[in-house]
Write a protein that holds these residues in place. Structure first.
Motif, mmCIF file in Angstrom:
data_model
loop_
_atom_site.group_PDB
_atom_site.id
_atom_site.type_symbol
_atom_site.label_atom_id
_atom_site.label_comp_id
_atom_site.label_asym_id
_atom_site.label_seq_id
_atom_site.Cartn_x
_atom_site.Cartn_y
_atom_site.Cartn_z
ATOM 1 N N GLY A 25 0.815 -1.208 0.000
ATOM 2 C CA GLY A 25 0.000 0.000 0.000
ATOM 3 C C GLY A 25 0.853 1.264 0.000
ATOM 4 N N HIS A 26 0.190 2.396 0.022
ATOM 5 C CA HIS A 26 0.871 3.693 -0.007
ATOM 6 C C HIS A 26 1.840 3.845 1.159
ATOM 7 C CE1 HIS A 26 1.402 8.035 0.648
ATOM 8 N NE2 HIS A 26 1.419 8.064 -0.670
ATOM 9 N N ASP A 27 1.409 3.503 2.378
ATOM 10 C CA ASP A 27 2.286 3.623 3.549
ATOM 11 C C ASP A 27 3.503 2.712 3.428
ATOM 12 O OD1 ASP A 27 0.565 5.481 4.625
ATOM 13 O OD2 ASP A 27 -0.416 4.048 5.972
ATOM 14 N N ASP A 28 3.282 1.499 2.893
ATOM 15 C CA ASP A 28 4.401 0.581 2.682
ATOM 16 C C ASP A 28 5.396 1.188 1.696
ATOM 17 O OD1 ASP A 28 3.167 -1.447 4.265
ATOM 18 O OD2 ASP A 28 1.953 -2.015 2.525
ATOM 19 N N PHE A 29 4.872 1.763 0.626
ATOM 20 C CA PHE A 29 5.758 2.340 -0.389
ATOM 21 C C PHE A 29 6.554 3.511 0.181
ATOM 22 C CE2 PHE A 29 6.976 4.650 -4.200
ATOM 23 C CZ PHE A 29 7.499 3.611 -4.962
ATOM 24 N N ALA A 47 12.497 -2.627 -1.917
ATOM 25 C CA ALA A 47 12.392 -1.836 -0.688
ATOM 26 C C ALA A 47 10.932 -1.729 -0.245
ATOM 27 C CB ALA A 47 12.992 -0.444 -0.902
ATOM 28 N N ALA A 48 10.025 -1.551 -1.191
ATOM 29 C CA ALA A 48 8.599 -1.481 -0.853
ATOM 30 C C ALA A 48 8.118 -2.825 -0.311
ATOM 31 C CB ALA A 48 7.781 -1.063 -2.075
ATOM 32 N N LEU A 49 8.580 -3.925 -0.897
ATOM 33 C CA LEU A 49 8.218 -5.247 -0.398
ATOM 34 C C LEU A 49 8.760 -5.461 1.013
ATOM 35 C CD1 LEU A 49 7.100 -8.101 -0.710
ATOM 36 C CD2 LEU A 49 9.250 -8.706 -1.861
ATOM 37 N N ALA A 50 9.999 -5.082 1.251
ATOM 38 C CA ALA A 50 10.591 -5.213 2.587
ATOM 39 C C ALA A 50 9.786 -4.426 3.609
ATOM 40 C CB ALA A 50 12.042 -4.736 2.564
ATOM 41 N N ALA A 51 9.380 -3.237 3.265
ATOM 42 C CA ALA A 51 8.581 -2.409 4.181
ATOM 43 C C ALA A 51 7.228 -3.052 4.457
ATOM 44 C CB ALA A 51 8.398 -1.002 3.610
ATOM 45 N N ALA A 52 6.617 -3.615 3.435
ATOM 46 C CA ALA A 52 5.316 -4.270 3.618
ATOM 47 C C ALA A 52 5.441 -5.452 4.573
ATOM 48 C CB ALA A 52 4.761 -4.723 2.267
ATOM 49 N N VAL A 53 6.503 -6.211 4.440
ATOM 50 C CA VAL A 53 6.723 -7.357 5.332
ATOM 51 C C VAL A 53 6.974 -6.883 6.755
ATOM 52 C CG1 VAL A 53 8.306 -9.251 5.847
ATOM 53 C CG2 VAL A 53 7.522 -8.888 3.498
ATOM 54 N N GLN A 54 7.771 -5.848 6.915
ATOM 55 C CA GLN A 54 8.078 -5.332 8.248
ATOM 56 C C GLN A 54 6.838 -4.845 8.985
ATOM 57 O OE1 GLN A 54 11.003 -2.338 7.290
ATOM 58 N NE2 GLN A 54 12.643 -3.595 8.143
ATOM 59 N N ARG A 55 5.875 -4.335 8.269
ATOM 60 C CA ARG A 55 4.691 -3.719 8.892
ATOM 61 C C ARG A 55 3.600 -4.729 9.249
ATOM 62 N NH1 ARG A 55 2.918 1.401 8.188
ATOM 63 N NH2 ARG A 55 1.028 0.669 7.170
ATOM 64 N N ASP A 57 2.502 -8.129 11.248
ATOM 65 C CA ASP A 57 2.887 -9.059 12.310
ATOM 66 C C ASP A 57 2.765 -10.522 11.893
ATOM 67 O OD1 ASP A 57 3.426 -6.964 14.073
ATOM 68 O OD2 ASP A 57 1.382 -6.952 14.850
ATOM 69 N N HIS A 58 1.849 -10.831 10.995
ATOM 70 C CA HIS A 58 1.613 -12.221 10.622
ATOM 71 C C HIS A 58 2.581 -12.740 9.564
ATOM 72 C CE1 HIS A 58 -0.519 -10.095 7.443
ATOM 73 N NE2 HIS A 58 -0.504 -11.216 6.755
ATOM 74 N N VAL A 59 3.438 -11.889 9.025
ATOM 75 C CA VAL A 59 4.396 -12.303 8.000
ATOM 76 C C VAL A 59 5.764 -12.440 8.656
ATOM 77 C CG1 VAL A 59 5.431 -11.732 5.781
ATOM 78 C CG2 VAL A 59 3.069 -11.095 6.239
ATOM 79 N N ARG A 60 6.379 -13.608 8.494
ATOM 80 C CA ARG A 60 7.656 -13.898 9.156
ATOM 81 C C ARG A 60 8.870 -13.433 8.355
ATOM 82 N NH1 ARG A 60 7.312 -19.992 9.926
ATOM 83 N NH2 ARG A 60 9.544 -19.695 10.007
ATOM 84 N N GLY A 61 8.738 -13.307 7.060
ATOM 85 C CA GLY A 61 9.885 -12.918 6.255
ATOM 86 C C GLY A 61 9.575 -13.082 4.780
ATOM 87 N N VAL A 62 10.637 -13.088 3.974
ATOM 88 C CA VAL A 62 10.495 -13.248 2.536
ATOM 89 C C VAL A 62 11.282 -14.461 2.078
ATOM 90 C CG1 VAL A 62 10.054 -10.819 2.010
ATOM 91 C CG2 VAL A 62 12.387 -11.626 2.101
ATOM 92 N N ALA A 63 10.725 -15.203 1.134
ATOM 93 C CA ALA A 63 11.402 -16.353 0.559
ATOM 94 C C ALA A 63 11.968 -15.927 -0.790
ATOM 95 C CB ALA A 63 10.442 -17.527 0.412
ATOM 96 N N LEU A 64 13.210 -15.480 -0.757
ATOM 97 C CA LEU A 64 13.863 -14.954 -1.960
ATOM 98 C C LEU A 64 15.335 -15.349 -1.985
ATOM 99 C CD1 LEU A 64 12.555 -11.303 -1.700
ATOM 100 C CD2 LEU A 64 11.855 -12.936 -3.411
ATOM 101 N N ALA A 65 15.847 -15.547 -3.175
ATOM 102 C CA ALA A 65 17.274 -15.809 -3.311
ATOM 103 C C ALA A 65 18.078 -14.509 -3.318
ATOM 104 C CB ALA A 65 17.535 -16.592 -4.595
ATOM 105 N N PRO A 73 16.695 -4.604 8.803
ATOM 106 C CA PRO A 73 16.191 -4.839 10.160
ATOM 107 C C PRO A 73 14.774 -5.426 10.174
ATOM 108 C CG PRO A 73 17.077 -2.613 9.942
ATOM 109 C CD PRO A 73 17.038 -3.208 8.568
ATOM 110 N N ALA A 74 14.536 -6.318 11.104
ATOM 111 C CA ALA A 74 13.213 -6.927 11.327
ATOM 112 C C ALA A 74 12.676 -7.638 10.081
ATOM 113 C CB ALA A 74 12.210 -5.885 11.819
ATOM 114 N N LEU A 75 13.577 -8.222 9.295
ATOM 115 C CA LEU A 75 13.167 -8.936 8.094
ATOM 116 C C LEU A 75 13.981 -10.217 7.980
ATOM 117 C CD1 LEU A 75 11.469 -8.738 5.411
ATOM 118 C CD2 LEU A 75 13.558 -7.896 4.367
ATOM 119 N N SER A 76 13.302 -11.348 8.022
ATOM 120 C CA SER A 76 13.973 -12.631 7.828
ATOM 121 C C SER A 76 13.918 -12.981 6.355
ATOM 122 C CB SER A 76 13.282 -13.728 8.638
ATOM 123 O OG SER A 76 13.386 -13.460 10.009
ATOM 124 N N ARG A 77 15.016 -13.491 5.848
ATOM 125 C CA ARG A 77 15.073 -13.912 4.442
ATOM 126 C C ARG A 77 15.278 -15.418 4.417
ATOM 127 N NH1 ARG A 77 18.840 -14.917 0.436
ATOM 128 N NH2 ARG A 77 20.556 -14.569 1.867
#
Length: 91
Positions: A25-29, A47-55, A57-65, A73-77
């Motif tokens: 969303g806009h705030d994430d961007f 960067a927008a995806l990382a922010a969306a994940v950080q915001r 609580d129910h998302v633990r991280g991103v599955a990316l190579a 910070p506060a992002l598990s890969r």
């Protein structure tokens, strides 16, 4: 050899993992642009995806190579090719 039952169970577990997919969303961007300015390796959309994940609580991280996400910070890969990928995701 994988049985149909095993494959179906594995697919259901992947479905559980995909359920928390989120929209950016806009705030994430806006928050993503702050991350973009501070982390040279991140692209604008990453960067927008990382922010969306950080915001969320129910998302633990991103599955990316993509290693550009390492050190955010506060992002598990979770790296799909890693030997412990399935275990880290609880599969």
């Amino acid at each position: 050899m994988r049985t149909a039952i095993y494959v179906a169970q594995l697919a259901e577990r992947y479905g559980d993992l995909l359920a928390p997919l989120v929209s950016v969303g806009h705030d994430d961007f806006a928050r993503g642009m702050e991350l973009f300015r501070r982390h040279e390796r991140l692209g604008v959309f990453d960067a927008a995806l990382a922010a969306a994940v950080q915001r969320r609580d129910h998302v633990r991280g991103v599955a990316l190579a993509d290693r550009a996400f390492a050190g955010i910070p506060a992002l598990s890969r979770f790296e799909p090719g890693a030997p412990d990928f399935a275990e880290r995701l609880g599969l």
